[in-house]
Scaffold this motif. Sequence first.
Motif, PDB file in Angstrom:
ATOM      1  N   ILE B 138       3.129 -58.846 -39.881  1.00 34.84           N
ATOM      2  CA  ILE B 138       2.049 -59.096 -40.838  1.00 34.84           C
ATOM      3  C   ILE B 138       1.963 -57.899 -41.783  1.00 34.84           C
ATOM      4  O   ILE B 138       1.509 -56.821 -41.390  1.00 34.84           O
ATOM      5  CB  ILE B 138       0.712 -59.339 -40.110  1.00 34.84           C
ATOM      6  CG1 ILE B 138       0.891 -60.525 -39.142  1.00 34.84           C
ATOM      7  CG2 ILE B 138      -0.418 -59.597 -41.097  1.00 34.84           C
ATOM      8  CD1 ILE B 138      -0.377 -60.941 -38.426  1.00 34.84           C
ATOM      9  N   PRO B 139       2.458 -58.072 -43.036  1.00 26.74           N
ATOM     10  CA  PRO B 139       2.598 -56.903 -43.924  1.00 26.74           C
ATOM     11  C   PRO B 139       1.314 -56.097 -44.081  1.00 26.74           C
ATOM     12  O   PRO B 139       1.352 -54.876 -44.029  1.00 26.74           O
ATOM     13  CB  PRO B 139       3.042 -57.523 -45.257  1.00 26.74           C
ATOM     14  CG  PRO B 139       3.715 -58.799 -44.863  1.00 26.74           C
ATOM     15  CD  PRO B 139       2.981 -59.299 -43.655  1.00 26.74           C
ATOM     16  N   TYR B 140       0.164 -56.749 -44.278  1.00 21.91           N
ATOM     17  CA  TYR B 140      -1.023 -55.952 -44.608  1.00 21.91           C
ATOM     18  C   TYR B 140      -1.483 -55.075 -43.450  1.00 21.91           C
ATOM     19  O   TYR B 140      -2.109 -54.051 -43.658  1.00 21.91           O
ATOM     20  CB  TYR B 140      -2.167 -56.817 -45.159  1.00 21.91           C
ATOM     21  CG  TYR B 140      -2.958 -57.596 -44.135  1.00 21.91           C
ATOM     22  CD1 TYR B 140      -3.953 -56.979 -43.376  1.00 21.91           C
ATOM     23  CD2 TYR B 140      -2.720 -58.948 -43.943  1.00 21.91           C
ATOM     24  CE1 TYR B 140      -4.672 -57.705 -42.432  1.00 21.91           C
ATOM     25  CE2 TYR B 140      -3.430 -59.672 -43.017  1.00 21.91           C
ATOM     26  CZ  TYR B 140      -4.409 -59.045 -42.273  1.00 21.91           C
ATOM     27  OH  TYR B 140      -5.123 -59.747 -41.348  1.00 21.91           O
ATOM     28  N   SER B 141      -1.167 -55.434 -42.224  1.00 17.10           N
ATOM     29  CA  SER B 141      -1.586 -54.565 -41.127  1.00 17.10           C
ATOM     30  C   SER B 141      -0.441 -53.739 -40.538  1.00 17.10           C
ATOM     31  O   SER B 141      -0.676 -52.698 -39.926  1.00 17.10           O
ATOM     32  CB  SER B 141      -2.293 -55.374 -40.024  1.00 17.10           C
ATOM     33  OG  SER B 141      -1.396 -56.257 -39.391  1.00 17.10           O
ATOM     34  N   ASP B 142       0.810 -54.165 -40.712  1.00 14.88           N
ATOM     35  CA  ASP B 142       1.930 -53.479 -40.059  1.00 14.88           C
ATOM     36  C   ASP B 142       2.668 -52.488 -40.962  1.00 14.88           C
ATOM     37  O   ASP B 142       3.299 -51.559 -40.465  1.00 14.88           O
ATOM     38  CB  ASP B 142       2.967 -54.504 -39.564  1.00 14.88           C
ATOM     39  CG  ASP B 142       2.400 -55.408 -38.482  1.00 14.88           C
ATOM     40  OD1 ASP B 142       1.371 -55.056 -37.894  1.00 14.88           O
ATOM     41  OD2 ASP B 142       2.995 -56.474 -38.237  1.00 14.88           O
ATOM     42  N   SER B 143       2.618 -52.718 -42.275  1.00 10.47           N
ATOM     43  CA  SER B 143       3.391 -51.860 -43.175  1.00 10.47           C
ATOM     44  C   SER B 143       2.515 -50.697 -43.623  1.00 10.47           C
ATOM     45  O   SER B 143       1.708 -50.818 -44.535  1.00 10.47           O
ATOM     46  CB  SER B 143       3.874 -52.669 -44.374  1.00 10.47           C
ATOM     47  OG  SER B 143       4.644 -51.836 -45.209  1.00 10.47           O
TER      48      SER B 143
END
Lengths: 235, 235
Positions: B138-143
Motif C-alpha cells: 500500500i504505497p501511502y503507508s509503506d513507501s
Amino acid sequence: MKFEITPIAYIQSCYKEKFATPRQPGLVSAAKGQIQLIPPFNHPDTVEGLESCSHLWLQFVFHQCLDQGWKNKVRPPRLGGNKKMGVFATRATHRPNALGLSVVKLDSIQIEKQSVILHVSGLDLIDGTPIVDIKPYIPYSDSLTHARYDFAQLAPKELSVIFSTPAQLALNQQDNREQLSTLIRQVLAQDPRPAFHEVDEARIYGAKLDCFNVNWRYLKTDQETTIEVVAITLL
Amino acid sequence: MKFEITPIAYIQSCYKEKFATPRQPGLVSAAKGQIQLIPPFNHPDTVEGLESCSHLWLQFVFHQCLDQGWKNKVRPPRLGGNKKMGVFATRATHRPNALGLSVVKLDSIQIEKQSVILHVSGLDLIDGTPIVDIKPYIPYSDSLTHARYDFAQLAPKELSVIFSTPAQLALNQQDNREQLSTLIRQVLAQDPRPAFHEVDEARIYGAKLDCFNVNWRYLKTDQETTIEVVAITLL
C-alpha cells in the motif's frame, strides 16, 4: 507442514480496543507505543545497531481474531465495509495465518537491567498485541515510489474534529493535554465509524484511547461532515 | 504462548541455492518466480482484486535455517560479513521466529481449474520457500521516502559483468538467452562472494540459477573489480 512461532515482545499501545484503531500505520503520528522484549529475547545485544533505523517493520499476530478463522473473501473498510474482496488482496485480520505487518517510527531505545523497551509511534496495533519479529525498514528496497494499489492509492480523506466545551474543559485538566488532543484529533479524523453506517447525528460513539474514554458525534452540513468530541473521561 | 502457522503456497524460484541469491528483493528485476497456492487456499476468491496491486508483500519461512536456531547477534553481509550486529537490527535469517519479509512485483495472475498461480519478479527467495502470507503493498503507508537506515541507506554498488567466449556461446544456444543473460548479469553484479573473501583471481565460483550452473571468476585492476562468466552449463 506446520511451523511454531512464539512472541518475542508485546506492545503497550494507546489503542485499547479494535474500534477507532487506525486501519493502517503512519496515519496517526501522535499514537505512541512501547515494545517490551520478553525473555530470552530481552538481551541488549539483540537490538545493537537498531538506533541506525528510523523505522521498523513489526510482524505480529492478530491475537483477538485467532478464534474466528479465515475467509476466502473479506469486507475491507476502504470499500465501504459492504463489498467483498479476496483476503490476499487486503490486509484484513481474518487471514489463513493471522499475521499482521506494520511499519512504525522508532523514537528511542530504552535499555535497563533485564529490560529492553523500544518506544515507537505511528502504530496501528491494539494494546497487548504479540510481536513475532522486528526488522529494519530498508529504504532502497522497501520504499517503492511507483507502486500502485488501485483500491486505496491515497490515504483516506480526513474529517475535521472539534471539541465541545465540556470536552475541552476535561482536556485542559490533563498534564499531557497537547499530546492527548493531537492523538484524539488524528484518530477521529480517520473516521472510525463503519462506512456503511449512515450519519446519524443523534448517535454518540465511544472508544478507549490511552487512559480515556472518548465520546463523539457527527455534525453534517451539505458541504461536509465534522466530528465533535463531546466527552473525555478517565477509564 | 505459541502460535501455529502453515504454508499457504510454495514459491518456484530461479534461485536454486542460498549462494548468489540476492540479499534484498528488487535488486534483480529479471528474477522470476511462481507462487502456487496450495489447498484449501487455492480458491480464485482468495485473490479477487489482487490485480489492482503492482507489488506484494510476502511473509515466508526461512525453511533452510530452522534447524540452526537464532542468535543475539549476527554478521550481516553489508558489514563485510565479519562484524556483528543485533539480530533485530538486520534481516538475517537466524531469527527467533524464522520469518522473512519481501516485496515483489506482481506480473500476472494465472487461474485455472484447481490452480491459482501468481507470477512475480524481483524476488530474493530460494526455490521451495514456504509462503505464509501475501498482502498488498500500500504505497501511502509503506513507501517512506524519508526513512533512514544508516548501515545500508543505498543499494550496494554493482560490479561489471562480462561473458567469456565459451560462456557467450553456451548462452547463444538458449531460447531465452536475452532473459538468461540479464538474470546472470544482474545477479552477479550484486557480487555474491562473502565480502571477507579477498579477491582471488584463480578461484572459480559457481551457483545454480534457473536450469543452469553458472561459473565465474574475478578480474581485478587498480580501478575496479570485474566479474567474468566463464561457463554456463545445464543442470
